[in-house]
Design a protein around this motif. Structure first.
Motif, mmCIF file in Angstrom:
data_model
loop_
_atom_site.group_PDB
_atom_site.id
_atom_site.type_symbol
_atom_site.label_atom_id
_atom_site.label_comp_id
_atom_site.label_asym_id
_atom_site.label_seq_id
_atom_site.Cartn_x
_atom_site.Cartn_y
_atom_site.Cartn_z
ATOM 1 N N GLY A 125 -37.895 -3.125 4.970
ATOM 2 C CA GLY A 125 -36.671 -2.811 4.258
ATOM 3 C C GLY A 125 -36.929 -2.439 2.810
ATOM 4 N N PRO A 126 -36.020 -1.664 2.196
ATOM 5 C CA PRO A 126 -36.192 -1.280 0.789
ATOM 6 C C PRO A 126 -36.356 -2.469 -0.138
ATOM 7 C CG PRO A 126 -34.424 -0.003 1.808
ATOM 8 C CD PRO A 126 -34.816 -1.063 2.793
ATOM 9 N N GLU A 127 -35.698 -3.598 0.191
ATOM 10 C CA GLU A 127 -35.806 -4.767 -0.675
ATOM 11 C C GLU A 127 -37.211 -5.353 -0.674
ATOM 12 O OE1 GLU A 127 -34.537 -6.343 3.391
ATOM 13 O OE2 GLU A 127 -34.196 -4.572 2.141
ATOM 14 N N HIS A 128 -37.979 -5.080 0.391
ATOM 15 C CA HIS A 128 -39.366 -5.548 0.451
ATOM 16 C C HIS A 128 -40.329 -4.488 -0.105
ATOM 17 C CE1 HIS A 128 -38.082 -8.971 2.761
ATOM 18 N NE2 HIS A 128 -37.618 -8.222 3.736
ATOM 19 N N ILE A 129 -40.076 -3.240 0.229
ATOM 20 C CA ILE A 129 -40.990 -2.165 -0.158
ATOM 21 C C ILE A 129 -40.955 -1.906 -1.663
ATOM 22 C CG2 ILE A 129 -41.516 0.288 0.106
ATOM 23 C CD1 ILE A 129 -42.222 -1.311 2.570
ATOM 24 N N GLY A 130 -39.748 -1.828 -2.240
ATOM 25 C CA GLY A 130 -39.596 -1.456 -3.641
ATOM 26 C C GLY A 130 -40.435 -2.267 -4.614
ATOM 27 N N PRO A 131 -40.326 -3.608 -4.600
ATOM 28 C CA PRO A 131 -41.096 -4.401 -5.567
ATOM 29 C C PRO A 131 -42.605 -4.266 -5.397
ATOM 30 C CG PRO A 131 -39.307 -5.699 -4.623
ATOM 31 C CD PRO A 131 -39.388 -4.437 -3.820
ATOM 32 N N VAL A 132 -43.059 -3.906 -4.196
ATOM 33 C CA VAL A 132 -44.496 -3.772 -3.957
ATOM 34 C C VAL A 132 -45.008 -2.421 -4.428
ATOM 35 C CG1 VAL A 132 -46.279 -3.653 -2.156
ATOM 36 C CG2 VAL A 132 -44.499 -5.408 -2.050
ATOM 37 N N ILE A 133 -44.293 -1.367 -4.081
ATOM 38 C CA ILE A 133 -44.825 -0.029 -4.345
ATOM 39 C C ILE A 133 -44.583 0.448 -5.778
ATOM 40 C CG2 ILE A 133 -42.780 1.328 -3.677
ATOM 41 C CD1 ILE A 133 -44.743 3.185 -2.157
#
Length: 278
Positions: free
Chosen positions: A142-150
């Motif tokens: 989900g975007p909530e997981h991907i965003g902070p990582v990438i």
């Protein structure tokens, strides 16, 4: 002195809670009538009650609260406990904020349901591309997981490319795959942040060079706005894929045609999903 009912009202707590605090020795009445068992408290005990509630609201157990208030915890240990709790609360706030962003994005997507314009989808071939990349693992897709990582990976990658004397040759690309040992279905995902280059790396560059294969047939759409809202564009692609008798192959790629973390709402991103005839 005050009865237990009056003291509970003054302290904004329940009588049941005060009885429990008495039973465990955390807040003992000044007087207990030996005949009827009525408890009596004095005004000074409100100070201890306030500290009990404050420490409990910070997440400490009642046993920890009692040790702190009875000076069985030295200053250094208390400082460490408070710092740990602060870190836990900060992490919870970040997680809740990310969850709220996700909920808001889903609500916007629901509001736009029925207004998907599949005419914006383009079927095309995607040529192979060489990228320098950094990789990391996200808790989910989900975007909530991907965003902070990438998000922090691209500034770091640009710095490493500059240090290695390697020039970017195109817009940034992201792609995904299941993390080792997982299926990617609600499980950890490996996130690849890439930037197109023409040359291979030297030694000690701190990044990997990968040749991404061509995609013979890709359903593509240009997404405008922040990546928090990307699910609406992905669902438009899904509708087009189904309506035209295709099925997706793996994850999609993201090509950041125009993107700045400081102006995420003005981003322009091409989504590419490899497809085959169903």
């Amino acid at each position: 002195m005050f009865s237990i009912g009056d003291f509970a009202r003054l302290g904004r707590v329940s009588v049941r809670m005060l009885r429990h605090y008495d039973a465990i020795g955390l807040l003992v009445p000044v007087v207990v009538d030996p005949v009827n068992g009525y408890r009596r408290y004095d005004a000074d005990q409100l100070r201890r009650l306030n500290r009990v509630i404050a420490l409990k609201d910070l997440g400490f157990t009642l046993q920890q609260v009692q040790a702190i208030l009875d000076d069985r915890v030295d200053v250094a240990e208390l400082r460490g406990m408070l710092r740990l709790r602060r870190a836990q609360l900060e992490a919870q706030l970040e997680a809740d904020a990310a969850r709220l962003v996700g909920v808001e994005a889903r609500l916007r997507m629901i509001e736009r349901e029925g207004r998907m314009n599949t005419e914006d989808v383009v079927l095309k071939q995607v040529p192979p591309v060489r990228v320098a990349e950094l990789s990391a693992t996200a808790a989910g897709y989900g975007p909530e997981h991907i965003g902070p990582v990438i998000t922090p990976m691209y500034p770091e990658l640009h710095q490493r490319l500059a240090a290695a004397g390697v020039a970017p040759t195109g817009p940034a690309i992201a792609y995904y795959e299941p993390a080792p040992g997982g299926t990617g279905d609600g499980e950890p995902v490996t996130v690849h942040a890439g930037i197109p280059v023409t040359s291979g790396p030297g030694t000690g560059t701190g990044f990997t060079v990968v040749d991404l294969p061509a995609i013979p047939a890709a359903a593509t759409i240009v997404h405008h706005g922040p990546m928090d809202d990307v699910m609406a564009s992905i669902q438009t692609l899904a509708r087009w894929i189904e309506d035209n008798g295709y099925r997706p192959v793996g994850y999609h790629r993201e090509v950041y045609l125009e993107y700045s973390p400081d102006q995420a709402d003005q981003g322009v991103t091409e989504l590419q999903i490899e497809i085959v005839k169903d």
